[in-house]
Scaffold this motif. Structure first.
Motif, PDB file in Angstrom:
ATOM      1  N   TRP A  23     -71.386 113.882  40.815  1.00 18.05           N
ATOM      2  CA  TRP A  23     -71.267 113.551  42.017  1.00 18.05           C
ATOM      3  C   TRP A  23     -70.526 112.234  42.647  1.00 18.05           C
ATOM      4  O   TRP A  23     -70.042 112.266  43.236  1.00 18.05           O
ATOM      5  CB  TRP A  23     -72.340 113.669  43.317  1.00 18.05           C
ATOM      6  CG  TRP A  23     -72.913 114.483  42.825  1.00 18.05           C
ATOM      7  CD1 TRP A  23     -74.353 115.419  42.353  1.00 18.05           C
ATOM      8  CD2 TRP A  23     -72.698 115.766  44.118  1.00 18.05           C
ATOM      9  NE1 TRP A  23     -74.500 116.913  42.833  1.00 18.05           N
ATOM     10  CE2 TRP A  23     -73.516 117.899  43.436  1.00 18.05           C
ATOM     11  CE3 TRP A  23     -72.252 116.109  44.935  1.00 18.05           C
ATOM     12  CZ2 TRP A  23     -73.513 118.587  44.399  1.00 18.05           C
ATOM     13  CZ3 TRP A  23     -71.668 117.397  45.478  1.00 18.05           C
ATOM     14  CH2 TRP A  23     -72.643 118.731  45.056  1.00 18.05           C
ATOM     15  N   ILE A  24     -70.477 111.830  41.752  1.00 17.35           N
ATOM     16  CA  ILE A  24     -69.577 110.341  41.636  1.00 17.35           C
ATOM     17  C   ILE A  24     -68.419 111.022  41.718  1.00 17.35           C
ATOM     18  O   ILE A  24     -67.389 110.239  42.520  1.00 17.35           O
ATOM     19  CB  ILE A  24     -69.915 109.344  40.964  1.00 17.35           C
ATOM     20  CG1 ILE A  24     -71.343 108.716  40.579  1.00 17.35           C
ATOM     21  CG2 ILE A  24     -69.153 108.138  40.741  1.00 17.35           C
ATOM     22  CD1 ILE A  24     -71.777 107.759  39.122  1.00 17.35           C
ATOM     23  N   ILE A  33     -61.398 106.547  44.689  1.00 24.48           N
ATOM     24  CA  ILE A  33     -61.288 105.687  43.623  1.00 24.48           C
ATOM     25  C   ILE A  33     -60.021 105.694  42.726  1.00 24.48           C
ATOM     26  O   ILE A  33     -59.249 103.976  42.575  1.00 24.48           O
ATOM     27  CB  ILE A  33     -62.553 107.232  43.024  1.00 24.48           C
ATOM     28  CG1 ILE A  33     -64.114 106.355  42.812  1.00 24.48           C
ATOM     29  CG2 ILE A  33     -62.043 106.011  41.110  1.00 24.48           C
ATOM     30  CD1 ILE A  33     -64.633 108.002  41.840  1.00 24.48           C
ATOM     31  N   PHE A  34     -59.165 106.745  43.429  1.00 31.16           N
ATOM     32  CA  PHE A  34     -57.876 106.308  41.920  1.00 31.16           C
ATOM     33  C   PHE A  34     -56.990 105.206  43.639  1.00 31.16           C
ATOM     34  O   PHE A  34     -56.451 104.549  42.559  1.00 31.16           O
ATOM     35  CB  PHE A  34     -57.083 108.122  42.342  1.00 31.16           C
ATOM     36  CG  PHE A  34     -57.418 108.836  41.488  1.00 31.16           C
ATOM     37  CD1 PHE A  34     -58.757 108.144  40.504  1.00 31.16           C
ATOM     38  CD2 PHE A  34     -57.151 109.925  41.133  1.00 31.16           C
ATOM     39  CE1 PHE A  34     -58.696 108.761  38.962  1.00 31.16           C
ATOM     40  CE2 PHE A  34     -57.108 110.516  39.880  1.00 31.16           C
ATOM     41  CZ  PHE A  34     -58.309 110.637  39.022  1.00 31.16           C
ATOM     42  N   TYR A  38     -55.866 101.971  41.648  1.00 32.61           N
ATOM     43  CA  TYR A  38     -54.534 101.807  41.338  1.00 32.61           C
ATOM     44  C   TYR A  38     -53.728 100.449  41.561  1.00 32.61           C
ATOM     45  O   TYR A  38     -53.122  99.760  41.768  1.00 32.61           O
ATOM     46  CB  TYR A  38     -53.759 102.431  42.328  1.00 32.61           C
ATOM     47  CG  TYR A  38     -51.475 102.405  42.847  1.00 32.61           C
ATOM     48  CD1 TYR A  38     -51.524 102.869  41.485  1.00 32.61           C
ATOM     49  CD2 TYR A  38     -52.512 101.942  43.658  1.00 32.61           C
ATOM     50  CE1 TYR A  38     -49.976 101.544  42.372  1.00 32.61           C
ATOM     51  CE2 TYR A  38     -50.582 101.081  44.502  1.00 32.61           C
ATOM     52  CZ  TYR A  38     -49.977 101.232  43.661  1.00 32.61           C
ATOM     53  OH  TYR A  38     -48.094 100.995  43.842  1.00 32.61           O
ATOM     54  N   LEU A  39     -54.770  99.504  43.423  1.00 32.48           N
ATOM     55  CA  LEU A  39     -54.616  98.871  43.468  1.00 32.48           C
ATOM     56  C   LEU A  39     -55.230  97.227  42.911  1.00 32.48           C
ATOM     57  O   LEU A  39     -54.240  96.375  42.444  1.00 32.48           O
ATOM     58  CB  LEU A  39     -55.540  98.536  44.192  1.00 32.48           C
ATOM     59  CG  LEU A  39     -55.121  99.407  46.000  1.00 32.48           C
ATOM     60  CD1 LEU A  39     -56.116  99.330  47.127  1.00 32.48           C
ATOM     61  CD2 LEU A  39     -53.577  98.767  46.451  1.00 32.48           C
ATOM     62  N   SER A  76     -58.032 101.829  36.004  1.00 30.67           N
ATOM     63  CA  SER A  76     -59.004 102.819  35.127  1.00 30.67           C
ATOM     64  C   SER A  76     -59.693 103.020  33.941  1.00 30.67           C
ATOM     65  O   SER A  76     -60.730 102.390  33.719  1.00 30.67           O
ATOM     66  CB  SER A  76     -58.507 103.885  35.278  1.00 30.67           C
ATOM     67  OG  SER A  76     -57.843 104.643  36.439  1.00 30.67           O
ATOM     68  N   LEU A  77     -58.811 102.153  33.327  1.00 30.12           N
ATOM     69  CA  LEU A  77     -59.526 101.886  32.098  1.00 30.12           C
ATOM     70  C   LEU A  77     -59.502  99.746  32.591  1.00 30.12           C
ATOM     71  O   LEU A  77     -61.297 100.371  31.475  1.00 30.12           O
ATOM     72  CB  LEU A  77     -57.782 101.341  31.017  1.00 30.12           C
ATOM     73  CG  LEU A  77     -58.826 100.740  29.912  1.00 30.12           C
ATOM     74  CD1 LEU A  77     -59.105 102.111  29.283  1.00 30.12           C
ATOM     75  CD2 LEU A  77     -57.182  99.839  28.910  1.00 30.12           C
ATOM     76  N   THR A  78     -59.794  99.295  32.995  1.00 26.89           N
ATOM     77  CA  THR A  78     -60.528  98.055  33.164  1.00 26.89           C
ATOM     78  C   THR A  78     -61.584  98.467  33.866  1.00 26.89           C
ATOM     79  O   THR A  78     -62.653  97.596  33.640  1.00 26.89           O
ATOM     80  CB  THR A  78     -59.514  96.908  34.362  1.00 26.89           C
ATOM     81  OG1 THR A  78     -58.483  97.148  33.789  1.00 26.89           O
ATOM     82  CG2 THR A  78     -60.397  95.837  34.606  1.00 26.89           C
ATOM     83  N   VAL A  79     -61.633  99.678  35.388  1.00 19.84           N
ATOM     84  CA  VAL A  79     -63.248  99.656  35.792  1.00 19.84           C
ATOM     85  C   VAL A  79     -63.937 100.393  34.930  1.00 19.84           C
ATOM     86  O   VAL A  79     -65.080 100.520  34.668  1.00 19.84           O
ATOM     87  CB  VAL A  79     -62.853 100.422  37.028  1.00 19.84           C
ATOM     88  CG1 VAL A  79     -63.850 101.641  37.846  1.00 19.84           C
ATOM     89  CG2 VAL A  79     -61.808  99.698  38.017  1.00 19.84           C
ATOM     90  N   GLY A  80     -62.898 100.984  33.662  1.00 17.92           N
ATOM     91  CA  GLY A  80     -64.259 101.775  33.053  1.00 17.92           C
ATOM     92  C   GLY A  80     -64.835 101.384  31.971  1.00 17.92           C
ATOM     93  O   GLY A  80     -65.713 101.708  31.283  1.00 17.92           O
TER      94      GLY A  80
END
Length: 122
Positions: A23-24, A33-34, A38-39, A76-80
């Protein structure tokens, strides 16, 4: 959810967590999220975020994604990585606290049994 439940059961993973995590990332939450990743990627790379609009077409995907894929990937890599490490550490901490609590309860129960088994001294 069904696919997540199947694989969670098949690989012996935590079923409620697997189904809840579905559900996330769903069609409603993916655009924010994207855009957020991106920002973040644009900020990390020092590039100004570009103005773009989203169209559901192959032409848009080929033209626009070539311009935004690097900041999107970096963000995305950083947040992941940050979420994975913080999730791992918080689960480890919660598990250790749970085990320590159980050990304390066992110790108290053992002491109570030992105290109740000893006959009273005159």
């Amino acid at each position: 959810m069904g696919i997540a439940a199947f694989f969670a059961f098949y690989i012996n993973a935590n079923l409620p967590i697997s189904m809840g995590l579905v559900w996330i990332s769903n069609p409603i939450t993916i655009p924010p999220i994207f855009y957020g990743t991106y920002l973040l990627g644009a900020l990390m790379l020092g590039t100004p975020p570009g103005d773009f609009h989203i169209e559901l077409s192959l032409d848009w995907a080929l033209n626009e994604l070539t311009a935004i894929w690097i900041p999107l990937f970096v963000g995305s890599l950083t947040v992941g990585i940050v979420l994975a490490v913080s999730g791992y550490l918080s689960i480890q901490l919660a598990w250790r606290m749970h085990v320590a609590s159980n050990w304390k309860k066992r110790k108290l129960n053992r002491e109570r049994r030992q105290n109740s088994d000893t006959p009273p001294t005159p």
